[in-house]
Design a protein around this motif. Structure first.
Motif, short mmCIF file in Angstrom:
data_model
loop_
_atom_site.label_atom_id
_atom_site.label_comp_id
_atom_site.label_asym_id
_atom_site.label_seq_id
_atom_site.Cartn_x
_atom_site.Cartn_y
_atom_site.Cartn_z
N SER A 177 0.91 -0.84 0.32
CA SER A 177 0.02 -0.15 -0.07
C SER A 177 0.59 0.92 -0.20
O SER A 177 0.76 2.32 -0.78
N TYR B 131 -4.66 14.82 -3.54
CA TYR B 131 -4.17 13.11 -3.49
C TYR B 131 -3.50 12.77 -1.79
O TYR B 131 -3.86 11.48 -1.58
N ARG C 49 0.93 4.17 -2.81
CA ARG C 49 0.52 5.88 -2.40
C ARG C 49 1.39 6.45 -3.57
O ARG C 49 1.69 7.60 -3.91
N THR D 42 -6.19 12.65 0.63
CA THR D 42 -7.25 10.81 0.65
C THR D 42 -5.96 9.51 1.31
O THR D 42 -6.48 8.98 1.56
N SER D 43 -4.91 10.16 0.93
CA SER D 43 -4.13 9.18 0.58
C SER D 43 -3.42 9.13 2.70
O SER D 43 -3.62 7.99 2.94
N TYR D 44 -3.58 10.22 3.33
CA TYR D 44 -3.19 10.31 4.43
C TYR D 44 -3.76 10.98 5.22
O TYR D 44 -3.99 11.89 6.17
#
Length: 510
Positions: A46, A79, A50, A82-84
């Motif tokens: 994952s 981005y 990312r 939404t990723s972290y």
């Protein structure tokens, strides 16, 4: 005569003995003994994906600030959110000048000075031509189209903004410089928050967006923001040195983790040389271009004097114990052999840059016709200043080289003095050593002089302890891919970098 020869021989024997004693008693740093393989790699698909997604967003900075396309930078911000989500929920986070990002993870003891980790969002352009693999895999959040991707050089195995994961590597522009470090910092902070490993002191992350074009709107504004808040950092960490794989530092039989404790200054001068113009059928005895050639020859033949600064002396003391006999002899006996040592160092492009302010002739312009004599010729000379040399000295050096000619000298580009030199006897530096031993126990960790400019320079107003180092182990060809073609980071390097920064963040006060 025989007695005289015996005296000379005796002197030579004594001198040889002194040289050898000094060499064998010189405090060269001992090469670490590998007692283990270091931290065992833990698979994290994952995290890899990312980073891959972040590389797909072409946050290219080029030309004058304000001219490049900011749409990808907006997409990149979304981005990261939404990723972290945990990082955004559990930190104070701010946007500086719209596109620069700052995160603050609060520590338990507000009396301690915070630490700061830097990276930058922007990347350089990929180049132009065709790729070997025509497949494109461009990230389009919310199906918003991105600007068309430039054609790229044939040496790219995959499109430069594909973020392709293959062959144990993550490919794309910015994989090393420097989205790999940016995402590893976000991953490390994310893991700390998840595991509830709260630090004693505040930890800041700061990401500029224009490092590749000077950092005036990104890092400089962030540093000013910190200064206005009255912050002073116990240590600041940025890009700079790398872990050079065994065999890639000439004469050293170990991995070398080169930590930039300073960076060279930068000065480019445009020199306009005046002469007689006209038709080439009736040329003067000395044309403007001929005069310019004389000046350029002077600049190359009579460069600024080399010297072994305290920082470079420490560098050689740290790696010297792993070098061949003759190198150790010269390094440990500089009281006698320094001229010889400097002579050898200046013969190699890499080591020459360590011991002097370098001179590079980079651009030239004359007439536009094959039969036209230009009344004015201009050329550009770039100097990278060694700490200890000043811009004033470089300007005096140029004045001496142009003596006797009608010239105009103009400063261009991002002129700056060499940085201050950060000490290596601090907690901040010792944590780098410990962090490197976590992932590469046999590496020599040493202070070093960073040749290129970094955002770190701007943060001198908020810290005296600034270290330029990215904990990835690479060979010379991988290093050459930075700003060039086929840039990639190995998955092993990326995952180890995540662990390194997590180690730094969680162990700073242990």
């Amino acid at each position: 005569m025989k007695k005289f020869l015996l005296i000379i021989l005796g002197i030579l024997v004594i001198l040889a003995a002194v040289l050898l004693i000094k060499m064998y008693t010189y405090p060269f740093k001992k090469t670490p003994v590998e007692t283990s393989d270091g931290w065992k790699l833990v698979k994290n698909d994952s995290a890899v994906m990312r980073l891959s997604g972040g590389i797909k967003i072409p946050t290219v900075s080029t030309g004058s600030l304000g001219e490049f396309n900011y749409a990808p930078f907006d997409q990149f911000k979304e981005y990261l959110k939404t990723s972290y989500p945990l990082v955004y929920q559990h930190t104070e986070n701010n946007e500086i000048n719209t596109h620069a990002l700052v995160f603050r993870l609060k520590g338990s003891d507000p009396s301690l000075e915070p630490i700061l980790f830097l990276s930058h969002i922007d990347v350089v352009p990929p180049g132009d031509a065709d790729v070997k693999n025509k497949e494109q895999n461009i990230f389009r959040p919310n199906d918003k189209p991105l600007p068309p991707v430039s054609k790229v050089a044939e040496d790219w195995d995959f499109e430069p903004f594909s973020g392709n994961v293959a062959n144990g590597r993550i490919y794309g522009r910015g994989a090393i410089d420097m989205k790999g470090m940016l995402f590893s910092l976000m991953e490390s902070m994310n893991t700390m928050i998840k595991s509830k490993k709260m630090p004693k002191r505040d930890i800041y992350l700061a990401f500029g967006f224009d490092e590749e074009v000077g950092g005036q709107k990104g890092a400089m504004q962030i540093a000013e923001y910190f200064k206005k808040k009255g912050l002073q950092f116990d240590a600041v960490y940025d890009e700079g040195g790398l872990i050079m794989q065994k065999g890639n530092v000439a004469g050293v039989d170990s991995d070398v983790a080169a930590v930039g404790c300073a960076e060279k200054g930068f000065f480019s001068a445009k020199i306009k040389v005046k002469g007689l113009g006209g038709h080439s059928s009736m040329p003067p005895m000395e044309s403007a271009i001929g005069k310019a050639a004389v000046i350029m020859q002077r600049l190359e033949d009579d460069q600024m004097k080399p010297s072994i600064t305290p920082l470079i002396k420490e560098f050689f003391s740290n790696i010297g114990g792993s070098m061949p006999f003759t190198s150790r002899l010269a390094l440990s006996n500089q009281w006698l052999l320094k001229p010889l040592l400097l002579s050898q160092l200046t013969k190699n492009n890499t080591t020459n840059a360590l011991v002097r302010t370098t001179t590079a002739l980079t651009m030239m312009k004359g007439s536009d016709g094959t039969n036209v004599l230009s009344p004015e010729v201009e050329f550009v000379v770039n100097f990278r200043l060694l700490p200890g040399n000043t811009l004033k000295e470089v300007r005096e050096h140029i004045a001496k080289a142009t003596e006797g000619f009608d010239v105009e000298v103009e400063d261009i580009d991002n002129t700056r003095e060499a940085s201050a030199v950060s000490p290596s006897d601090t907690k901040g530096f010792r944590l780098i050593e410990a962090g490197v031993r976590e992932i590469y126990p046999g590496a020599i960790v040493t202070p070093y002089l960073t040749m290129a400019g970094t955002d770190a320079y701007k943060y001198q107003i908020v810290s005296k302890n600034i270290y330029r180092f990215m904990p990835i182990r690479i060979n010379s060809s991988e290093q050459q891919s930075i700003h060039s073609t086929n840039e990639y980071i190995s998955i092993e390097n990326y995952l180890k970098m995540i662990h390194y920064f997590e180690y730094m963040m969680t162990n700073y006060d242990k």
